[in-house]
Design a protein around this motif. Structure first.
Motif, PDB file in Angstrom:
ATOM      1  N   UNK A  31      51.518 -13.626 -32.759  1.00 11.98           N
ATOM      2  CA  UNK A  31      50.516 -14.585 -32.235  1.00 11.98           C
ATOM      3  C   UNK A  31      49.101 -14.686 -32.722  1.00 11.98           C
ATOM      4  N   UNK A  32      48.688 -15.800 -32.925  1.00 11.53           N
ATOM      5  CA  UNK A  32      47.246 -16.010 -33.540  1.00 11.53           C
ATOM      6  C   UNK A  32      46.293 -16.817 -32.439  1.00 11.53           C
ATOM      7  N   UNK A  33      45.365 -16.245 -32.194  1.00 14.15           N
ATOM      8  CA  UNK A  33      44.383 -16.985 -31.289  1.00 14.15           C
ATOM      9  C   UNK A  33      43.937 -18.263 -31.669  1.00 14.15           C
ATOM     10  N   UNK A  34      44.076 -19.447 -30.779  1.00 14.99           N
ATOM     11  CA  UNK A  34      43.598 -20.680 -31.117  1.00 14.99           C
ATOM     12  C   UNK A  34      42.264 -20.830 -31.798  1.00 14.99           C
ATOM     13  N   UNK A  35      42.103 -21.641 -32.735  1.00 13.13           N
ATOM     14  CA  UNK A  35      40.968 -21.768 -33.555  1.00 13.13           C
ATOM     15  C   UNK A  35      39.745 -22.207 -32.618  1.00 13.13           C
ATOM     16  N   UNK A  36      39.919 -22.463 -31.342  1.00 13.41           N
ATOM     17  CA  UNK A  36      38.736 -23.070 -30.505  1.00 13.41           C
ATOM     18  C   UNK A  36      38.243 -21.995 -29.911  1.00 13.41           C
ATOM     19  N   UNK A  37      38.838 -20.826 -29.794  1.00 12.26           N
ATOM     20  CA  UNK A  37      38.266 -19.678 -29.231  1.00 12.26           C
ATOM     21  C   UNK A  37      37.125 -18.996 -30.375  1.00 12.26           C
TER      22      UNK A  37
ATOM     23  N   UNK B 117      53.240 -17.912 -33.590  1.00 17.79           N
ATOM     24  CA  UNK B 117      52.664 -18.935 -32.494  1.00 17.79           C
ATOM     25  C   UNK B 117      51.163 -18.878 -32.766  1.00 17.79           C
ATOM     26  N   UNK B 118      50.764 -20.179 -33.211  1.00 20.87           N
ATOM     27  CA  UNK B 118      49.319 -20.417 -33.159  1.00 20.87           C
ATOM     28  C   UNK B 118      49.154 -21.701 -32.236  1.00 20.87           C
ATOM     29  N   UNK B 119      48.891 -21.399 -30.988  1.00 23.72           N
ATOM     30  CA  UNK B 119      48.984 -22.471 -29.986  1.00 23.72           C
ATOM     31  C   UNK B 119      47.925 -23.606 -30.322  1.00 23.72           C
TER      32      UNK B 119
ATOM     33  N   UNK C 104      53.070 -24.458 -27.914  1.00 23.35           N
ATOM     34  CA  UNK C 104      53.556 -23.544 -28.683  1.00 23.35           C
ATOM     35  C   UNK C 104      54.846 -23.737 -29.334  1.00 23.35           C
ATOM     36  N   UNK C 105      55.098 -23.345 -30.400  1.00 19.57           N
ATOM     37  CA  UNK C 105      56.591 -23.855 -31.240  1.00 19.57           C
ATOM     38  C   UNK C 105      57.513 -23.657 -30.502  1.00 19.57           C
ATOM     39  N   UNK C 106      58.540 -24.551 -30.228  1.00 19.11           N
ATOM     40  CA  UNK C 106      59.998 -24.277 -29.533  1.00 19.11           C
ATOM     41  C   UNK C 106      60.627 -23.411 -30.231  1.00 19.11           C
TER      42      UNK C 106
ATOM     43  N   UNK D  46      60.967 -19.645 -23.358  1.00 22.58           N
ATOM     44  CA  UNK D  46      61.083 -20.624 -22.327  1.00 22.58           C
ATOM     45  C   UNK D  46      60.005 -21.591 -22.160  1.00 22.58           C
ATOM     46  N   UNK D  47      58.929 -21.237 -22.212  1.00 23.09           N
ATOM     47  CA  UNK D  47      57.719 -22.393 -22.078  1.00 23.09           C
ATOM     48  C   UNK D  47      57.280 -22.852 -23.551  1.00 23.09           C
ATOM     49  N   UNK D  48      57.235 -24.172 -23.477  1.00 23.45           N
ATOM     50  CA  UNK D  48      56.552 -24.587 -24.993  1.00 23.45           C
ATOM     51  C   UNK D  48      55.211 -25.240 -24.730  1.00 23.45           C
ATOM     52  N   UNK D  49      54.852 -25.624 -23.322  1.00 23.64           N
ATOM     53  CA  UNK D  49      53.670 -26.002 -23.122  1.00 23.64           C
ATOM     54  C   UNK D  49      52.901 -25.699 -21.699  1.00 23.64           C
ATOM     55  N   UNK D  50      51.562 -25.630 -21.682  1.00 28.70           N
ATOM     56  CA  UNK D  50      50.934 -25.262 -20.436  1.00 28.70           C
ATOM     57  C   UNK D  50      49.770 -25.824 -20.203  1.00 28.70           C
TER      58      UNK D  50
END
Length: 265
Positions: free
Chosen positions: A146-152, A232-234, A247-249, A254-258
């Motif tokens: 996992x990579x933290x989103x670039x907005x953080x 996974x780079x949200x 997140x990429x399917x 099981x979850x792809x969006x939140x």
């Protein structure tokens, strides 16, 4: 491998230590101190930033299972094992005299090294040489990336591994960075987070759900070895009802969006 500026990617690694409990699969988790600047108060897996000592040239010769790993991948596994030792007291290493995993009875003599390792005052190679040990990099199975989103403002490039916890090692929080610890069913951890009795950040929750699909350790390792690791780079997508984190399917969750508001609190 240290942080150079705000927003720069920080290499990190974490281990999901597993065991089979009376009711099935359990994973070891710690509760981070509320004064820690990342995921304060959250239930997490032991792990953290890769230290400069983790990639020292002499470390490779002190690792079992290093063949086929480039310097970066090896440093990630070394850092994951070191962090697990610092935060939980569990040490995935072989005793060079016996060729077997280090006995739990030896861990007391190594206790005084946990904090100097954590503060980077001593390096992992010095520790291993002193106690005549060899890191058990061969015990780690890649589980997620996992990579933290670039907005953080603070961003981590984190590799997750699973490993069997040695039966005679007592896992416990360090009392510093972590203030509590628990062996828990992955799905129960998610249920407690949903009920509001635990704080679990989004990547941790997703990996608990993925791990919770396995009934026991055998199934968990079989699944991890069969799965392709997809980074996974949200990404954030703005919609009429509000922003959504995607997140990429193909990553296998099981979850792809939140909804972003669910994650940011």
């Amino acid at each position: 491998m240290s942080e150079k500026k705000s927003g720069a990617l920080i290499p990190a690694a974490t281990i999901m230590l597993l065991r089979d409990g009376d009711k099935g699969l359990e994973v070891f988790m710690v509760v981070r101190h509320h004064q820690i600047d990342f995921a304060s108060g959250a239930l997490v897996f032991p792990g953290g930033k890769i230290d400069k000592h983790d990639s020292a040239p002499e470390v490779r010769g002190l690792c079992r299972g290093a063949d086929g790993l480039d310097d970066t991948l090896l440093a990630l596994r070394v850092g994951a094992i070191r962090e697990a030792f610092e935060e939980s007291g569990v040490l995935l290493a072989y005793d060079r005299k016996t060729g077997k995993l280090v006995a739990g009875s030896r861990l007391d003599e190594m206790e005084s090294w946990r904090e100097p390792l954590n503060r980077s005052e001593k390096g992992i190679a010095e520790f291993l040489t002193h106690f005549d040990l060899e890191l058990a990099c061969d015990m780690l199975v890649p589980f997620a990336h996992w990579i933290t989103p670039d907005m953080m403002p603070k961003r981590f490039d984190t590799h997750f591994y699973i490993a069997v916890a040695p039966e005679d090692h007592v896992a416990a929080h360090d009392g510093g960075e972590s203030v509590d610890s628990v062996w828990i069913d992955p799905n129960e951890a998610v249920r407690e987070a949903e009920a509001g009795t635990r704080t679990v950040i989004f990547p941790t929750r997703m990996n608990l759900l993925k791990l919770g699909k396995s009934a026991n350790m055998e199934a968990a390792f079989k699944a991890a070895k069969a799965d392709k690791i997809v980074t996974v780079l949200p990404k954030v997508e703005k919609r009429g009802e509000g922003a959504v984190l995607l997140i990429p399917a193909e990553a296998g969750y099981a979850v792809t969006e939140e909804p972003l508001e669910n994650i940011m609190g």
